[in-house]
Design a protein around this motif. Structure first.
Motif, PDB file in Angstrom:
ATOM      1  N   UNK A 134       0.832  -1.202   0.000  1.00 53.15           N
ATOM      2  CA  UNK A 134       0.000   0.000   0.000  1.00 53.15           C
ATOM      3  C   UNK A 134       0.869   1.256   0.000  1.00 53.15           C
ATOM      4  N   UNK A 135       1.938   1.225  -0.783  1.00 47.46           N
ATOM      5  CA  UNK A 135       2.763   2.427  -0.909  1.00 47.46           C
ATOM      6  C   UNK A 135       2.951   2.800  -2.373  1.00 47.46           C
ATOM      7  N   UNK A 136       2.006   2.342  -3.211  1.00 49.97           N
ATOM      8  CA  UNK A 136       2.042   2.681  -4.625  1.00 49.97           C
ATOM      9  C   UNK A 136       2.838   1.691  -5.450  1.00 49.97           C
ATOM     10  N   UNK A 137       2.631   1.766  -6.758  1.00 45.85           N
ATOM     11  CA  UNK A 137       3.310   0.843  -7.670  1.00 45.85           C
ATOM     12  C   UNK A 137       4.647   1.362  -8.142  1.00 45.85           C
ATOM     13  N   UNK A 138       5.392   1.987  -7.245  1.00 49.70           N
ATOM     14  CA  UNK A 138       6.703   2.534  -7.580  1.00 49.70           C
ATOM     15  C   UNK A 138       7.799   1.492  -7.357  1.00 49.70           C
ATOM     16  N   UNK A 139       9.037   1.865  -7.641  1.00 47.81           N
ATOM     17  CA  UNK A 139      10.166   0.950  -7.498  1.00 47.81           C
ATOM     18  C   UNK A 139      10.287   0.458  -6.059  1.00 47.81           C
ATOM     19  N   UNK A 140      10.343  -0.856  -5.854  1.00 49.20           N
ATOM     20  CA  UNK A 140      10.474  -1.376  -4.486  1.00 49.20           C
ATOM     21  C   UNK A 140      11.844  -1.072  -3.906  1.00 49.20           C
ATOM     22  N   UNK A 141      11.841  -0.721  -2.603  1.00 46.88           N
ATOM     23  CA  UNK A 141      13.084  -0.356  -1.931  1.00 46.88           C
ATOM     24  C   UNK A 141      13.400  -1.239  -0.729  1.00 46.88           C
ATOM     25  N   UNK A 142      12.373  -1.602   0.048  1.00 46.32           N
ATOM     26  CA  UNK A 142      12.621  -2.389   1.254  1.00 46.32           C
ATOM     27  C   UNK A 142      11.334  -3.049   1.726  1.00 46.32           C
ATOM     28  N   UNK A 143      11.459  -3.822   2.800  1.00 41.39           N
ATOM     29  CA  UNK A 143      10.307  -4.391   3.493  1.00 41.39           C
ATOM     30  C   UNK A 143      10.397  -3.993   4.956  1.00 41.39           C
ATOM     31  N   UNK A 162      19.055  -8.296  -2.978  1.00 45.46           N
ATOM     32  CA  UNK A 162      19.848  -7.183  -3.495  1.00 45.46           C
ATOM     33  C   UNK A 162      19.767  -7.017  -5.012  1.00 45.46           C
ATOM     34  N   UNK A 163      19.825  -8.094  -5.806  1.00 48.07           N
ATOM     35  CA  UNK A 163      19.753  -7.911  -7.267  1.00 48.07           C
ATOM     36  C   UNK A 163      18.424  -7.339  -7.749  1.00 48.07           C
ATOM     37  N   UNK A 164      17.431  -7.318  -6.867  1.00 45.41           N
ATOM     38  CA  UNK A 164      16.096  -6.857  -7.263  1.00 45.41           C
ATOM     39  C   UNK A 164      15.744  -5.506  -6.625  1.00 45.41           C
ATOM     40  N   UNK A 165      16.775  -4.847  -6.077  1.00 49.43           N
ATOM     41  CA  UNK A 165      16.594  -3.483  -5.579  1.00 49.43           C
ATOM     42  C   UNK A 165      16.197  -3.356  -4.130  1.00 49.43           C
ATOM     43  N   UNK A 166      16.119  -4.475  -3.408  1.00 46.44           N
ATOM     44  CA  UNK A 166      15.804  -4.443  -1.977  1.00 46.44           C
ATOM     45  C   UNK A 166      17.115  -4.536  -1.207  1.00 46.44           C
ATOM     46  N   UNK A 167      17.434  -3.490  -0.446  1.00 41.87           N
ATOM     47  CA  UNK A 167      18.721  -3.455   0.252  1.00 41.87           C
ATOM     48  C   UNK A 167      18.598  -3.448   1.763  1.00 41.87           C
ATOM     49  N   UNK A 168      17.379  -3.410   2.259  1.00 42.49           N
ATOM     50  CA  UNK A 168      17.232  -3.468   3.706  1.00 42.49           C
ATOM     51  C   UNK A 168      15.836  -3.941   4.100  1.00 42.49           C
ATOM     52  N   UNK A 169      15.769  -4.502   5.289  1.00 45.30           N
ATOM     53  CA  UNK A 169      14.511  -4.814   5.964  1.00 45.30           C
ATOM     54  C   UNK A 169      14.536  -3.975   7.235  1.00 45.30           C
ATOM     55  N   UNK A 170      13.629  -3.013   7.342  1.00 43.48           N
ATOM     56  CA  UNK A 170      13.723  -2.092   8.466  1.00 43.48           C
ATOM     57  C   UNK A 170      12.373  -1.426   8.724  1.00 43.48           C
ATOM     58  N   UNK A 171      12.199  -0.926   9.940  1.00 45.68           N
ATOM     59  CA  UNK A 171      10.995  -0.176  10.292  1.00 45.68           C
ATOM     60  C   UNK A 171       9.955  -1.040  10.982  1.00 45.68           C
ATOM     61  N   UNK A 172       9.488  -0.600  12.131  1.00 47.11           N
ATOM     62  CA  UNK A 172       8.506  -1.369  12.905  1.00 47.11           C
ATOM     63  C   UNK A 172       7.088  -0.957  12.531  1.00 47.11           C
ATOM     64  N   UNK A 191       4.122   3.050 -13.801  1.00 49.64           N
ATOM     65  CA  UNK A 191       5.104   2.490 -14.716  1.00 49.64           C
ATOM     66  C   UNK A 191       5.052   0.968 -14.664  1.00 49.64           C
ATOM     67  N   UNK A 192       4.946   0.341 -15.825  1.00 48.84           N
ATOM     68  CA  UNK A 192       4.781  -1.117 -15.881  1.00 48.84           C
ATOM     69  C   UNK A 192       5.928  -1.854 -15.194  1.00 48.84           C
ATOM     70  N   UNK A 193       7.153  -1.497 -15.480  1.00 45.59           N
ATOM     71  CA  UNK A 193       8.305  -2.203 -14.924  1.00 45.59           C
ATOM     72  C   UNK A 193       8.346  -2.068 -13.397  1.00 45.59           C
ATOM     73  N   UNK A 194       8.097  -0.882 -12.900  1.00 48.18           N
ATOM     74  CA  UNK A 194       8.116  -0.677 -11.446  1.00 48.18           C
ATOM     75  C   UNK A 194       7.024  -1.495 -10.765  1.00 48.18           C
ATOM     76  N   UNK A 195       5.842  -1.495 -11.361  1.00 49.01           N
ATOM     77  CA  UNK A 195       4.723  -2.260 -10.809  1.00 49.01           C
ATOM     78  C   UNK A 195       5.050  -3.746 -10.754  1.00 49.01           C
ATOM     79  N   UNK A 196       5.576  -4.274 -11.854  1.00 37.56           N
ATOM     80  CA  UNK A 196       5.879  -5.702 -11.909  1.00 37.56           C
ATOM     81  C   UNK A 196       7.032  -6.064 -10.972  1.00 37.56           C
ATOM     82  N   UNK A 197       8.015  -5.199 -10.849  1.00 39.15           N
ATOM     83  CA  UNK A 197       9.129  -5.507  -9.959  1.00 39.15           C
ATOM     84  C   UNK A 197       8.654  -5.572  -8.508  1.00 39.15           C
ATOM     85  N   UNK A 198       7.670  -4.753  -8.158  1.00 38.79           N
ATOM     86  CA  UNK A 198       7.077  -4.867  -6.826  1.00 38.79           C
ATOM     87  C   UNK A 198       6.454  -6.228  -6.614  1.00 38.79           C
TER      88      UNK A 198
END
Length: 454
Positions: free
Chosen positions: A352-361, A381-391, A432-439
């Protein structure tokens, strides 16, 4: 010999970790290839936004979207799909307008949106003098006589220094939620707020407000950043500003609607992994990023498991929640059902943070589970996720944390989200199609790891 026996477990542990990492990496690649090449999310989102459009709970469009979601879950390969009844308050907007007049000059119409769940003027003109307040702290210092019969304008801007714009949204959010009741307590007529946006355009943003029990319900509206700056400028010059508000919004009873649920059964047990999003949206756009994107990504998780013939150990359940925007009745109803049935749940994931480029979980869970998830970071990491953070997790799955169920939210690049959030600008063309699918890729990968490891 003793030294060899000591070293051997360490060697074998490293060997097996290396083997598992290699196998998981290969599976991650299969998941990514399947979604980026054959994914259905983008075309599904086109259907949802263009064929149905906005989907406020209680509307006919929402009911159409529920039927659409059931159809899509069946097409994706769900073993079973059902509706979960949810009782919601029905709020409607109707015609609305806001005009300003400076020093008895000509009336100027200003773009505005009533806040969700706000009471209107019942189609009658509500006129009053506008006073400026910058912060709630400043407002608290005002005597009642300074507020009585006035329209109070709160010009509290998004803090641009926050790199993660969700932090600015959280900081400014109280001005949307609490100001109507606070102003009513001092006898004010209505509230105008600066929209909760990182943008500097003149697009107004809606979103829910709340009323305190026993306090008069006065109208509340939002204006865009440009209009807010204009209004502050003339008020700071000590010019008298009159406003006329006319709105037909308000509550119209309750109705029974539904969340939509589909699942594929686990091969090892009946424990449940939830992946979901909210099907409803505000009434002023197409609800593409908020949260059509999350809906189609969640359905894509299920479709990918079926298409790749992944043998999931636990039941994977997609929940399309009702009523997140103005009540969270869908999320609460689901939690209460789980609590009553004592159905075991392993994990819940929300987009629920939009269909933008995924950054973390995010990590809304016990530290032991959080540590387990963080150990998977290199796989992502190869898919753009570099951290798991935030409560935190997500609004709809947050109630499940009351039952000690680990929960996580997909976190995307936030820089553009609050430019269009809760506005007519939230349309399919902004995705953006690519950002949505990468999510959808990283969501499926995470569900795969949880199912395999927990």
């Amino acid at each position: 010999m003793k030294k060899l026996l000591y070293i051997l477990p360490l060697f074998l542990g490293g060997f097996f970790w290396s083997q598992n990492f290699k196998q998981d990496s290969l599976q991650f690649k299969k998941i990514s290839d399947e979604i980026l090449v054959n994914g259905k999310s983008y075309e599904d989102l086109r259907e949802l936004t263009k064929d149905i459009g906005s989907r406020l709970s209680g509307s006919s469009n929402y009911e159409k979207s529920a039927d659409w979601a059931m159809k899509k879950l069946l097409e994706a390969g769900a073993d079973q799909v059902w509706f979960q009844p949810v009782m919601v308050n029905v709020w409607t907007r109707g015609d609305e307008s806001l005009k300003l007049r400076v020093n008895h000059g000509k009336w100027k119409e200003v773009k505005m949106l009533s806040l969700g769940n706000s009471e209107g003027t019942k189609g009658k003109d509500l006129e009053g003098e506008v006073i400026l307040v910058k912060t709630l702290e400043d407002f608290e210092k005002l005597p009642d006589y300074a507020v009585k019969d006035k329209i109070v304008f709160f010009n509290y801007a998004f803090k641009q220094e926050f790199v993660v714009t969700g932090q600015a949204y959280g900081d400014a959010g109280k001005y949307r939620r609490v100001t109507p009741s606070e102003v009513a307590k001092k006898g004010g007529k209505a509230v105008i707020i600066r929209s909760l946006t990182s943008s500097f355009d003149d697009v107004p943003h809606t979103g829910s407000t709340r009323y305190e029990d026993g306090i008069p319900k006065i109208p509340a509206v939002a204006i865009g950043a440009e209009s807010a700056d204009y209004l502050e400028e003339i008020l700071l010059k000590k010019q008298k500003v009159q406003a006329v508000l006319n709105s037909n919004c308000g509550m119209n009873g309750q109705m029974m609607t539904k969340s939509v649920i589909g699942e594929i059964k686990g091969k090892s047990d009946e424990k449940v992994i939830v992946v979901g999003a909210h099907l409803d949206s505000w009434d002023v756009g197409e609800g593409a990023h908020d949260d059509g994107a999350g809906i189609v990504q969640s359905i894509e998780v299920l479709r990918t498991f079926k298409n790749l013939k992944l043998k999931n150990n636990h039941t994977i359940r997609v929940v399309c929640f009702a009523n997140e925007e103005n009540g969270v009745r869908g999320g609460r109803t689901y939690m209460e059902t789980v609590k009553k049935s004592e159905e075991p749940h392993v994990f819940a994931l929300e987009s629920d943070s939009g269909g933008f480029t995924p950054r973390s979980f995010s990590l809304g869970m016990h530290p032991d589970k959080a540590k387990s998830m963080k150990s998977w970071e290199k796989l992502f990491n190869p898919y753009g996720i570099y951290e798991f953070a935030g409560d935190h997790s997500g609004v709809d799955i947050e109630p499940l944390r009351e039952l000690k169920i680990p929960a996580s939210g997909l976190v995307t690049d936030s820089q553009r989200y609050f430019d269009i959030h809760h506005t007519p600008e939230d349309t399919f063309e902004k995705v953006n199609r690519r950002e949505l699918l990468l999510g959808a890729v990283v969501m499926t990968q995470l569900i795969y790891m949880v199912d395999k490891s927990w």
